[in-house]
Every structure is written in structure tokens, then in C-alpha cells.
Design a protein around this motif. Sequence first.
Motif, PDB file in Angstrom:
ATOM      1  N   ALA A  85       0.840  -1.200   0.000  1.00  0.00           N
ATOM      2  CA  ALA A  85       0.000   0.000   0.000  1.00  0.00           C
ATOM      3  C   ALA A  85       0.879   1.255   0.000  1.00  0.00           C
ATOM      4  N   LEU A  86       1.918   1.211   0.801  1.00  0.00           N
ATOM      5  CA  LEU A  86       2.836   2.350   0.898  1.00  0.00           C
ATOM      6  C   LEU A  86       3.475   2.651  -0.460  1.00  0.00           C
ATOM      7  N   HIS A  87       3.896   1.588  -1.119  1.00  0.00           N
ATOM      8  CA  HIS A  87       4.505   1.754  -2.438  1.00  0.00           C
ATOM      9  C   HIS A  87       3.499   2.345  -3.428  1.00  0.00           C
ATOM     10  N   GLN A  88       2.260   1.840  -3.391  1.00  0.00           N
ATOM     11  CA  GLN A  88       1.252   2.324  -4.331  1.00  0.00           C
ATOM     12  C   GLN A  88       0.904   3.786  -4.095  1.00  0.00           C
ATOM     13  N   LEU A  89       1.029   4.214  -2.849  1.00  0.00           N
ATOM     14  CA  LEU A  89       0.715   5.610  -2.541  1.00  0.00           C
ATOM     15  C   LEU A  89       1.875   6.536  -2.888  1.00  0.00           C
ATOM     16  N   SER A  90       3.059   5.971  -3.086  1.00  0.00           N
ATOM     17  CA  SER A  90       4.251   6.813  -3.261  1.00  0.00           C
ATOM     18  C   SER A  90       4.459   7.212  -4.727  1.00  0.00           C
ATOM     19  N   GLN A  91       5.397   8.134  -4.962  1.00  0.00           N
ATOM     20  CA  GLN A  91       5.688   8.561  -6.339  1.00  0.00           C
ATOM     21  C   GLN A  91       6.320   7.430  -7.126  1.00  0.00           C
ATOM     22  N   ARG A  92       6.737   6.383  -6.420  1.00  0.00           N
ATOM     23  CA  ARG A  92       7.411   5.276  -7.101  1.00  0.00           C
ATOM     24  C   ARG A  92       6.425   4.251  -7.663  1.00  0.00           C
ATOM     25  N   CYS A  93       5.123   4.538  -7.585  1.00  0.00           N
ATOM     26  CA  CYS A  93       4.123   3.493  -7.868  1.00  0.00           C
ATOM     27  C   CYS A  93       4.163   2.993  -9.306  1.00  0.00           C
ATOM     28  N   GLN A  94       4.729   3.784 -10.222  1.00  0.00           N
ATOM     29  CA  GLN A  94       4.799   3.297 -11.608  1.00  0.00           C
ATOM     30  C   GLN A  94       5.946   2.302 -11.798  1.00  0.00           C
ATOM     31  N   ARG A  95       6.824   2.240 -10.828  1.00  0.00           N
ATOM     32  CA  ARG A  95       7.971   1.321 -10.898  1.00  0.00           C
ATOM     33  C   ARG A  95       7.654   0.117 -10.005  1.00  0.00           C
ATOM     34  N   PRO A  96       8.448  -0.967 -10.144  1.00  0.00           N
ATOM     35  CA  PRO A  96       8.074  -2.171  -9.379  1.00  0.00           C
ATOM     36  C   PRO A  96       8.357  -2.088  -7.881  1.00  0.00           C
ATOM     37  N   ILE A  97       7.623  -2.899  -7.136  1.00  0.00           N
ATOM     38  CA  ILE A  97       8.005  -3.195  -5.753  1.00  0.00           C
ATOM     39  C   ILE A  97       8.400  -4.666  -5.760  1.00  0.00           C
ATOM     40  N   LEU A  98       9.614  -4.954  -5.357  1.00  0.00           N
ATOM     41  CA  LEU A  98      10.093  -6.335  -5.361  1.00  0.00           C
ATOM     42  C   LEU A  98      10.350  -6.763  -3.925  1.00  0.00           C
ATOM     43  N   ALA A  99       9.904  -7.974  -3.613  1.00  0.00           N
ATOM     44  CA  ALA A  99       9.964  -8.436  -2.235  1.00  0.00           C
ATOM     45  C   ALA A  99      10.875  -9.640  -2.104  1.00  0.00           C
ATOM     46  N   VAL A 100      11.546  -9.721  -0.979  1.00  0.00           N
ATOM     47  CA  VAL A 100      12.323 -10.924  -0.682  1.00  0.00           C
ATOM     48  C   VAL A 100      12.155 -11.242   0.792  1.00  0.00           C
ATOM     49  N   ASN A 101      12.017 -12.541   1.076  1.00  0.00           N
ATOM     50  CA  ASN A 101      11.953 -12.962   2.471  1.00  0.00           C
ATOM     51  C   ASN A 101      13.369 -13.340   2.899  1.00  0.00           C
ATOM     52  N   CYS A 102      13.950 -12.507   3.742  1.00  0.00           N
ATOM     53  CA  CYS A 102      15.372 -12.666   4.068  1.00  0.00           C
ATOM     54  C   CYS A 102      15.662 -13.959   4.820  1.00  0.00           C
ATOM     55  N   GLY A 103      14.636 -14.543   5.435  1.00  0.00           N
ATOM     56  CA  GLY A 103      14.881 -15.762   6.198  1.00  0.00           C
ATOM     57  C   GLY A 103      14.674 -17.022   5.376  1.00  0.00           C
ATOM     58  N   ALA A 104      14.114 -16.865   4.163  1.00  0.00           N
ATOM     59  CA  ALA A 104      13.709 -18.058   3.426  1.00  0.00           C
ATOM     60  C   ALA A 104      14.779 -18.554   2.458  1.00  0.00           C
ATOM     61  N   ILE A 105      15.825 -17.772   2.263  1.00  0.00           N
ATOM     62  CA  ILE A 105      16.851 -18.149   1.283  1.00  0.00           C
ATOM     63  C   ILE A 105      18.172 -18.334   2.016  1.00  0.00           C
ATOM     64  N   SER A 106      18.960 -19.299   1.570  1.00  0.00           N
ATOM     65  CA  SER A 106      20.252 -19.531   2.220  1.00  0.00           C
ATOM     66  C   SER A 106      21.128 -18.289   2.058  1.00  0.00           C
ATOM     67  N   SER A 107      22.017 -18.100   2.996  1.00  0.00           N
ATOM     68  CA  SER A 107      22.749 -16.837   3.020  1.00  0.00           C
ATOM     69  C   SER A 107      23.616 -16.657   1.778  1.00  0.00           C
ATOM     70  N   SER A 108      24.122 -17.762   1.196  1.00  0.00           N
ATOM     71  CA  SER A 108      24.954 -17.613   0.000  1.00  0.00           C
ATOM     72  C   SER A 108      24.110 -17.167  -1.189  1.00  0.00           C
ATOM     73  N   LEU A 109      22.908 -17.712  -1.314  1.00  0.00           N
ATOM     74  CA  LEU A 109      22.046 -17.340  -2.437  1.00  0.00           C
ATOM     75  C   LEU A 109      21.475 -15.940  -2.266  1.00  0.00           C
ATOM     76  N   LEU A 110      21.230 -15.564  -1.017  1.00  0.00           N
ATOM     77  CA  LEU A 110      20.575 -14.281  -0.748  1.00  0.00           C
ATOM     78  C   LEU A 110      21.395 -13.116  -1.294  1.00  0.00           C
ATOM     79  N   GLN A 111      22.690 -13.183  -1.059  1.00  0.00           N
ATOM     80  CA  GLN A 111      23.584 -12.126  -1.510  1.00  0.00           C
ATOM     81  C   GLN A 111      23.434 -11.919  -3.026  1.00  0.00           C
ATOM     82  N   SER A 112      23.406 -13.015  -3.778  1.00  0.00           N
ATOM     83  CA  SER A 112      23.305 -12.891  -5.229  1.00  0.00           C
ATOM     84  C   SER A 112      21.877 -12.531  -5.638  1.00  0.00           C
TER      85      SER A 112
END
Length: 447
Positions: A178-205
Motif C-alpha cells: 500500500a505504501l509503495h502504491q501511494l508513493s511517487q514510485r508506484c509506476q515502478r516495481p516493488i520487489l519483495a524478498v523474504n530474508c529468512g527463506a533463502i540460504s545466506s549464500s544465495l541471498l547475496q546474489s
Amino acid sequence: MVSSASGGKRCVIWFGHPEVHERMALAAEGWQIRAILPQGTEQVGIRGSDIVVGLVDFRHASPAELEWVVAHTARHPLIPILALAPPAGNPASHVARELLRVCAGQFPGDDLKPVLAYLRTLGNPSLAPSHPPSAASLMGESPALLAMRTLLHKYAGIDLPVLVSGETGTGKELAAHALHQLSQRCQRPILAVNCGAISSSLLQSELFGHEKGAFTGAMGRRQGLFESADGGTVFLDEVGDLPPDAQTSLLRVLQEGTIERVGSNQSIHVDVRIIAATHVDLEQAVEAGRFRRDLYYRLNVLRLPIPALRERNEDVELLAEHFLASFRANHAARARGFSETARRALREHPWPGNVRELLNRVQRAAVTAEADLIECADLELALPGGFPDGHDDAGFTNARDHLLACLARSEYNISACARRMQVSRVTVYRMCHRYGLELETLRTSFA
Ligand SMILES: Nc1ncnc2c1ncn2[C@@H]1O[C@H](COP(=O)(O)OP(=O)(O)O)[C@@H](O)[C@H]1O
Ligand SMILES: [Mg+2]
């Protein structure tokens, strides 16, 4: 040839005997019918672009035929199965129960309209809710929620990091979108990552990308999330789980606005807003040495705490009604509302899983409820303590006792007990199961 928007066929596999008028009604809506029967040797040829739905016609099916249907549907687990005229009450056979358990929808056998309405929603993305979340998609009228909406509007225009905190299922991710959609950035993507769900080596990349040959298996150069979201927002879910090396890289994004791909020491400028979410107390993580203090200060600029659902009890019924209405907009469901007892149970439940738990319970209830109003048992919630004034069972504080008493007064006849409790027979069976009541044993001791 009838075809769907995706270019494939639209086909109902009818396990049973469709009537002529049913064939015509489906054909008029652009659906082919394949009626297949246990004797038939017909194979169903399915292409990837086809929209195929199975319909189990309980009007004529014998247990042996149902066995065959189960085997057939098990071979195509991704095809949604609908039940036409499912047996009322507790289905007699194990196979019937098994089939109903996997059905996407159950429909009366005397009117095909609800089936057609369901079919219309399939493969038609315009009928599925697709509006991006806005501040309005955060439902609720409680003071806590109103305060949250106000904060969202205030924060939207300010290009600083936001730290969203709250228990799991409270709506942190929804608020970030919602915050992203309300912001001036709404025409650009919002990309999400769950920091706990990926192994630390893969997360960096995943976050920062990598160069060809940066590590074994890095076949080519790859853009990370921060580069792909350039101009938009990156949502870091469960930021407390961010491993130490990624914490350092993230600090650099916040301080200098640059990243380095894994295997490269060239700085790349990125323009992203960071929204981070956490269900753990980051301050404690800092004290315990698991989270960089400097990173914490950088992230913790604008705070959006989301209260647990039990702290905004006023919203529960409104949310439940909203979830039921959304479900009904996309699926056929008998239930149109909640019984008074169910409403009380909704208000009294402590909601440890917050809004997500409420959503799950309502959706499950909408699928299984057999009456117009959803009951406590459909929500798998205990009957609320005490009964409304004027109820002839006032004084019972325990749902199990209440059920036992109703059963006893109905001489352990399920239909009579269901009428007495104003619930369906299935509900009585379910409640007996839940409270560990053996009907046979009760009947024997009663006789
Ligand atoms: N205020 C709300 N109004 C409508 N739906 C909500 C609300 N809060 C949460 N939800 C829904 O509840 C589910 C859980 O929310 P989510 O944002 O994933 O929670 P979290 O990230 O805190 O675990 C989602 O399906 C979300 O759409
Ligand atoms: Mg989440």
C-alpha cells in the motif's frame, strides 16, 4: 471449435450423465462437455492452454463408479473438481467423503446456474481481483487501523526507509505494498524478498546480482533485486534474519545508494526505497549481537507498528465479512453470512495468527458450510461461552456440555439434534468429532 482467451479449449469433464438441457447450457457458454463413465475407455487429451474442469455428478454415481472417478482425478491433480448434487449430511461412503474433500466447489443438482457462474470466473483474469493494494485495501475501522492509514499517507511521500513491525499475519506485507502504491514510485516495481527463506549464500546474489563465474554455477551475469527494482521499492521481509554479510551490503545501499554484484568490485548506483518488515524485536537482536546497530538505526527511521488483531477487535467482523464477500465474488459458496453465535466466537477468539488466520478460517468455512449462515463449527472455533438471552440452553458455558445435552435431549438422533441446535447435520458430526464424542457409545449407554 470453442476456445478460451488463451487459445485453448474450454472443457468440462462430466463424470456421469448430463441432461440435454445441461449440455446445451454449457455449450451456450462456450464449454465443451466430455461425459465419461466407468465403462468408457475414453482418455482425456489435455493441452497446456486448455481450461479443463472435472464435474462429479453425484446424482447417479454408485460407490464403484466413484472409486473409478477418484482414480481418474488422482491422475490429473491440477484439474479443479466440482461436485454436482453432493449427498446431503454426512456422505455415506469413504470415497464420497474423499472426493468432497478435494472439491473446489459443491453445487445443487437442480440448477446449473451456480456452476456456470463458477466456470465464468475460470480463465478470466478480469474477474479475479487485480487492483494493486492501496491504503483502502487495508480494511478496518478501529482507531488503530485509522491511525495506521494516516501514517501510510504521511510516509508515502517521504523517500526514507520504513520499518514495519508486527506479529505474523498482521498485514505487514499488505501495508508495504500500500505504501509503495501511494508513493511517487508506484509506476515502478516493488520487489519483495523474504530474508529468512533463502540460504545466506544465495541471498547475496538474489539481492545484489552476480557476475559470470562469481561462484560455481554462476553461468552468466545476473541482475539482483536492487537493480531490477531501480526507481521502485524493495521490500525486505523478515529483515531480522538477514545474514551478516548481507547486512553489510544493505548498509552500503542505505549510506551510499550503491551495490556491488557478487564477484565484482564495481559500484552500481541504485535508486530504491527500502521497506523492511520484522516480527522480531530488532532492538533485542541488536543487543544480542545478531543485527548491526548502524543498520538498525538506518532502517528504523519511519516506523509503522501494526497491532495484533486481538488489539483491534472491532475490525474482526468487518474483516470476516470482507473475506467472505471476496471469496463469494470468485467462487460459488452457499454461505452468505455468519450466525450470531459465529459472530460472537469471532469476537472472542484471540487470533494468534492474526488476519491471516481469520482469512484462512473464513475461506475454509465458506467452502465447507452447508447452510446460508456460517456456524462456529465451520470456522472450527469453540462455541462462545454463555448463550444469548432467551436461548433455552442459557447457562451452559461449555460447548461440549451443550452439545452433549442437545444430543441427549434428541435421544442421540443427529437430525433432531441438528434442528435443536439450528445447525446442519454435518456440523453436528464435526462437533462430535472435535469434542471426542463417540455417537455409537453414547447411544449404547443411552439405550
Ligand atoms: N487490514 C487488512 N485488510 C484486508 N486484508 C488484510 C488486512 N491485513 C492483512 N490482510 C490479509 O491478511 C493476510 C496476511 O497479511 P500479510 O500482509 O501477509 O501479513 P504479514 O506480512 O504481517 O505476515 C494477507 O492475505 C493480507 O492480504
Ligand atoms: Mg509476511
